[in-house]
Structure formats: structure tokens, C-alpha cells
Design a protein around this motif. Structure first.
Motif, PDB file in Angstrom:
ATOM      1  N   GLU A 336       0.811  -1.218   0.000  1.00  0.00           N
ATOM      2  CA  GLU A 336       0.000   0.000   0.000  1.00  0.00           C
ATOM      3  C   GLU A 336       0.847   1.272   0.000  1.00  0.00           C
ATOM      4  N   PRO A 337       1.896   1.394   0.842  1.00  0.00           N
ATOM      5  CA  PRO A 337       2.732   2.604   0.747  1.00  0.00           C
ATOM      6  C   PRO A 337       3.404   2.734  -0.617  1.00  0.00           C
ATOM      7  N   TRP A 338       3.824   1.601  -1.189  1.00  0.00           N
ATOM      8  CA  TRP A 338       4.425   1.665  -2.534  1.00  0.00           C
ATOM      9  C   TRP A 338       3.407   2.178  -3.541  1.00  0.00           C
ATOM     10  N   SER A 339       2.201   1.635  -3.493  1.00  0.00           N
ATOM     11  CA  SER A 339       1.202   1.959  -4.511  1.00  0.00           C
ATOM     12  C   SER A 339       0.790   3.421  -4.459  1.00  0.00           C
ATOM     13  N   ILE A 340       0.662   3.968  -3.262  1.00  0.00           N
ATOM     14  CA  ILE A 340       0.205   5.348  -3.136  1.00  0.00           C
ATOM     15  C   ILE A 340       1.321   6.323  -3.492  1.00  0.00           C
TER      16      ILE A 340
END
Length: 669
Positions: A336-340
Motif C-alpha cells: 500500500e505505501p508503494w502503490s500510493i
């Protein structure tokens, strides 16, 4: 001359002289208002505009010189939303997805701060102070997301409230931000209300009510998000035990708890260079398996691959698949941190356990990541048109699980239509299952990169360890149980339903895994080595056998718990936080769980397959940044040979003994 310079007045007298308005040019807001209020208050409630991670670090550092030891700060801020963040929120299909995105955006303020270049290159103690304040609940942060209208802007409310121990309250509103720029260099003004003045009482009450309404998520058109449990855990891992002190500007800053992660860039790059090698090897062919030891960064390597493909605009969607809720949850937290953070953020969808977003992915998969349990892949593939797969990557973590007979039947030939195919595992081969191993390589490609336990220990990514073998023999009752297995094999052969070699092995192995002599040998060992009941995970074959071990452990510590498939996960969290000395478990904790304070692993139950042993000892080989000299211990049970015992079983024990003995002699380069 500002009131903060009054040396002989008490705190109450100084605060009583605060003015009703401050404006740059006439006053120094920092010196005349904020400094004395922060110095003498016991609670500070503040709602302010957006904060970046860097601004939060600087702000916390500025507080250090003036905060008293007992002050508590409640801070409502608006994360700095990028255009991509806003687009991701607008693309969200339902409230649950928007809530998840908001949480990721909020946590990112902290995760970015804790992984900032300042930490890597200069060990800025301001970062440690921020972590310490949050970990010790001196600073509680909540994040505001306006929803009062479509395409809402940022949360820009400016309310501040100081509470003082003698009962006075000061509230203020105005343009000043919480920074040295806002307090000094910018041209700002604030209006101040004091509850000891009758004309201000109602205004103070209004500002308090407005803040509390927002803080408690009761303000209309405003979503308030606290830090997630995962972010809090990350902060506590990074926080020093004692409050750090900011050094003078001309003095060298020394971190209060230096760790292996505080490295010069060249050293850092050297330590993790294998990840870039793995990325390059995979991208050369676009498919294959990365054989990487536990703890060497399979997830980070994967996100580097994803970033490369996304940067080159070769990727529309991502599927990440594995088994077990723990591991799937861990992937969700990592991705999730990567995607955002991407230029065009990816939506993260889940389909496992209580999550049911497979249909959302099928209907709108462009710019989406689906984290899905492997058992659901056959259904997904039926719904996913082959032409759409050409610009997708499918990632199989713990890829050895892909080769099971059931999955071979349902997924054969389904992967070749994907543009990119990636398998991850410490040991992708399925021992004693040639067909399953061949299936994995046919579907995903061969091993394109290897980085094993020995490589990881030499590189300092995993720690060195001691190996202690404990020898046991079979009792007469154990031998009788073995005889019953062979009788069962004979009976099934007679009725035309012969046992396979694998079935026979599983039943024989269960006898050895639950051998009657092991608990007594372990009890005798602990009499001289009671330290191995602390920071320890004990692997057993089943709950019933685990009860026998509990009786021994109880004599050395009361801080022990079990963690079986249906147990409350709280026991694992308590162990990870150091509140439990010893955890007794079976299979569930074997894969994907990172507990850095674990020092010892005891193997009452050891599989014939090397895979399980690698995963289990990998739990204790994780380095601990707070204890760079950590050395782990692996305790194993080895069967002593007798003339009438199964030589195949003994050879498996001897093989494991030789392998672990050699591995335990590996030293960091």
C-alpha cells in the motif's frame, strides 16, 4: 521586550501577561507567545494545515528545547495530498477502499519520515525525538480529510489550545503555522482568547468544542484518521528507549541508539546490492523465480521490479498471490505505501479471508493491485481475459505452494498469457515432489537468481547463530506406534488401496516428531540452560504435544503462551513486543513473520524437507537494529541410530545436522 524573557516571574504570572493579539513586525510570535505557552502548559491541542514528513521532523525538533516533561500534545494535521493521491481517492469505488487509501496516505507521513534520507545519511536526532514522542504517547497525531463538498481542498483550520496545570486555558486562531518560518520569518498574525477574562470565556469554549468535535470524528464533512496499529508498531521499533536531546547546531549530532541501518550510503548499497542484481536478472527475461533466503528482502526486491515496469509504462495491473492470512496481510501492508507513492497511484484490492474485492478487480483492473489467496486463482483466471493479462504481472510468494496437486490440476497452462511472471521463495523446489517442482518452473520460468542463508549471513543481512543438537532415542511405545503405521500400510495394500510413499512418510514422521523422550531431554537441558526459555519460539507438531512442553517451561517463566491456528493473534503481537518470553506453536508462524527480538528457535518438530527448517530458523536469524551484536541459537533434536530403526529417518536427521552445523560456522565478511 517579550514576556518570555522575564526571569523572576512564575509560569502563571508570565502566562497572565499574554496579549490578545500578536502580529509579525510588532511581535516575535515564537519568542513572545509560542515559547512561553509551550514551556508552561501541560496539554497542547492543535489543529493546523498540512504537514509533510520533513516538516513534522523539523517541528518536533523545534519543540525539544521548550517542552516540559509532562506535556501532552494532540495534533490534527492534513497530509499533503499530491495530485496522484487525490486521483486515487476519486477513483475509489467504495467507502471501504477510500478509507484504506486515507489510512495509507496518513501513515505515509510517518513511514516517509522514518525512512528519510536524513536518517540514512546523518542520523538526525530530531527523527529519533519524533519517534520517541509518538511511541511514548507524548504526541498523538490524527489526520484530517475534508469531505464537506465534492473535490474538497485541504484541511486548513487553524486552532490552538494551551491548558495549564493551574487551570487556565489559552486558545488562539490565526495564520501562523507550526514551524520556524511560521513563528518568525513569515508575516503572520494570531488572535488570542484567555479564559480568565469574562469577555473571552465563550470564545475559548467555542474553540475547545470545535477541536474536540474534530478530534472525536464528530465534525460534519470531515474524516479524521488516527495512525494505524502497523504505523505505531513501526514507530516503537524505531524509537529510542530514552528521550534524545537535540545537540547545539555547531556540535556533531550522535544518535542515541545507533543501529545497523544507520549506514553510509556506500555501505548500505553494498549490503543490499543483491536486490538490484535480482531485479536486473528478472527484467532481462520478464519471468522466473527468485530464490532468496528469509529476511533478504523479497518484498522490497519485488517493489523495485514493479517500479521499473511502471516507470517504463509496461504495467496496467498487478496480482500478488500466496497462502495464509498473516502473509497476505503483510503483503497488503507492504504494497500500500508503494502503490500510493507512484506517479499514478495504484488501487490496492484484496480477496482473501473477510475481503471480497475480486469482482472489483475483474471489472476495473487498470491501475489496480489485487492481493489474492492462491486457492482463489482458478476462479480469477476464468474471469480474466487473456488479452488483459499481457500488461499484468503475477507474483507468487512462497512459490513452492504453487506446485500442490490441486493447483497443478486447476492452473496448468494459465500463466503463460501474463506479460510478467515472478516467483519468490527461500527454496522453490518441492522436495520429493518432482512433478510439483517441474510445474512451478513450467508456469513461471526457471530460477534466475539465488541468494541463500549463507550469502545472507556473510553479507550481514542475517545474524550468525549457534547450533545445539540434542540426541534422543525411541521408547518402546514409540516403536510400537511405528509398527502400527507399517501394519496400516500392509492392510491398505491388501484391500487394493496402497499407501503412497508420501503418506507413509507423513505418518512415520509424526511418530518421530512426537517422540516420548524429547520433553525429558529438553527438561534436563534447561536445568543448566534456562536462558533458552526467553526470546524463544518452540515448534511442535501439534497442540497435545505442546502441552507436555508447557509443563517444563512453566518452571522457568510464567510469561509463555501458545499460538496455534485458532488462537488469538494477540499472543504473537505480545511476543513481538517483548511482553512474552516464550511462544509454543506449530506451522502458522513459519512463513512471512518478522520478529527481530527473537533469539532462539527450538525444533521439536523438523520436517524432512529443508524448506520448513529454513523458514523456521529464519525467524530467529533476523538482525535486530537495537542489538547489532545479536547471535541466535537453534536447538534441534537428532535421533541416535539403533540397529532396528529406519535408516531413511536417521539419514534425514544426520543430513540436517551436517547442514546446520556447517551453516552455523558461517561468519560475516
Amino acid at each position: 521586550m517579550g514576556i518570555a524573557s522575564s526571569k523572576k516571574l512564575s509560569g502563571q504570572e508570565i502566562i497572565s501577561k499574554i496579549n490578545g493579539n500578536y502580529r509579525s513586525g510588532k511581535s516575535d510570535l515564537g519568542r513572545d507567545f509560542f515559547s512561553p505557552c509551550l514551556k508552561y502548559c501541560n496539554r497542547y491541542r492543535r489543529a493546523v494545515g498540512y504537514f509533510s514528513s520533513g516538516a513534522l521532523i523539523v517541528w518536533s525538533g523545534a519543540l525539544e528545547e521548550i517542552l516540559t516533561d509532562d506535556v501532552k500534545i494532540q495534533l490534527i494535521i492534513s497530509p499533503n495530498l499530491s495530485i496522484e493521491d487525490k486521483e486515487a481517492l476519486q477513483r475509489s469505488l467504495d467507502e471501504a477502499e477510500r478509507r484504506k487509501l486515507r489510512q495509507t496516505i496518513a501513515d505515509k507521513v510517518i513511514t516517509d519520515a522514518l525512512s528519510s534520507p536524513e536518517k540514512l545519511n546523518t542520523a538526525d536526532v530530531r527523527l529519533e525525538l519524533l519517534a520517541w514522542l509518538v511511541a511514548n504517547e507524548r504526541l498523538i497525531i490524527r489526520f484530517a480529510f475534508p469531505e464537506h463538498m465534492e473535490d474538497a481542498g485541504i484541511f486548513h483550520e487553524k486552532i490552538g489550545i494551551f491548558d495549564f496545570p493551574w487551570g487556565d486555558t489559552v486558545a488562539f486562531t490565526g495564520s501562523a503555522n507550526e514551524s520556524s518560518m511560521g513563528h518568525s520569518r513569515n508575516y503572520e498574525s494570531i488572535d488570542v482568547y484567555r479564559n480568565w477574562l469574562s469577555a473571552d470565556i465563550e470564545r475559548v469554549k467555542t474553540k475547545v468544542d470545535e477541536f474536540e468535535e474534530a478530534w472525536n470524528s464528530q465534525a460534519q464533512g470531515l474524516k479524521i484518521i488516527p495512525l494505524s496499529e502497523e504505523a505505531i508498531k513501526l514507530i516503537k521499533i524505531n524509537a529510542p528507549n530514552k528521550k534524545p536531546s537535540i545537540s547545539p547546531k555547531n556540535q556533531t549530532i550522535t544518535p542515541s541508539n545507533p543501529t545497523n541501518d544507520v549506514l553510509e550510503p556506500k555501505v548500505y548499497e553494498e549490503k543490499w546490492r543483491h536486490q538490484d542484481e535480482a531485479v536486473d536478472k528478472f527484467l532481462q527475461v520478464g519471468h522466473g523465480v527468485l530464490e532468496m533466503a528469509t529476511g533478504t528482502g523479497k518484498t522490497r526486491t519485488t517493489t523495485k521490479i514493479l517500479s521499473n515496469l511502471d516507470d517504463e509504462e509496461k504495467l496496467d495491473a498487478i496480482i500478488i498471490s500466496t497462502e495464509g492470512t498473516d502473509l497476505l496481510d503483510q503483503w497488503a501492508r507492504e504494497i500500500e505505501p508503494w502503490s500510493i507513492g507512484r506517479r499514478k497511484p495504484f488501487r490496492v484490492l484484496k480477496h482473501y479471508a473477510s475481503h471480497h474485492q475480486l469482482e472489483s478487480f475483474v471489472n476495473n483492473n487498470k491501475g489496480a493491485v489485487l492481493i489474492v489467496s492462491r486457492e482463489k486463482l482458478a476462479f480469477l483466471f476464468k474471469r480474466l481475459a487473456p488479452e488483459k493479462r499481457k500488461r499484468m504481472i503475477i507474483v507468487h510468494d512462497e512459490v513452492h505452494g504453487l506446485g500442490s496437486p490441486v493447483l497443478r490440476q486447476s492452473l496448468a497452462g494459465q500463466h503463460q498469457t501474463f506479460g510478467y511472471r515472478l516467483g519468490l521463495s527461500a527454496t522453490p523446489e518441492r522436495e520429493y515432489d518432482i512433478d510439483g517442482t517441474e510445474f512451478i518452473f513450467q508456469e513461471l520460468g526457471n530460477v534466475v537468481f539465488k541468494f541463500g542463508l549463507k550469502d545472507a549471513i556473510e553479507q550481514g543481512i542475517l545474524c550468525e547463530f549457534n547450533y545445539i543438537p540434542l540426541y534422543y532415542q525411541l521408547t518402546d511405545n514409540d516403536k510400537q506406534r511405528l509398527k502400527q503405521v507399517y501394519n496400516k500400510q500392509s492392510a491398505r495394500a491388501q484391500v487394493g488401496n496402497p499407501m503412497s510413499q508420501t503418506e507413509l512418510w507423513i505418518e512415520l514422521a509424526r511418530v518421530y516428531k512426537t517422540a516420548e523422550q524429547k520433553p525429558d531431554i529438553f527438561a534436563s537441558f534447561l536445568r543448566e540452560n534456562s536462558q533458552y526459555t526467553r526470546s524463544t519460539i518452540i515448534f511442535v507438531d501439534n497442540r497435545e504435544y505442546g502441552y507436555k512442553i508447557l509443563e517444563t517451561i512453566h518452571g522457568y517463566t510464567y510469561k509463555y503462551r501458545t499460538y496455534y491456528a485458532e488462537d488469538d493473534r494477540a499472543n504473537l503481537n505480545k511476543f513481538a513486543n517483548g511482553n512474552i518470553d516464550c511462544l509454543i506453536t506449530c506451522h502458522r508462524i513459519s512463513q512471512g513473520i518478522d520478529i527481530k527480538n527473537l533469539k532462539n528457535v527450538i525444533l521439536f518438530s523438523s520436517s524432512r524437507a529443508r524448506l520448513e527448517t529454513i523458514q523456521r530458523i529464519g525467524r530467529c536469524l533476523r538482525v535486530n537494529p537495537n542489538f547489532p551484536e545479536k547471535r541466535a541459537t537453534v536447538i534441534d533434536f537428532i535421533l541416535q541410530s539403533e540397529p532396528d530403526e529406519d535408516k531413511d529417518i536417521i539419514s534425514a536427521d544426520e543430513e540436517r545436522y551436517l547442514w546446520l552445523s556447517e551453516l552455523s560456522n558461517t561468519r560475516r565478511k
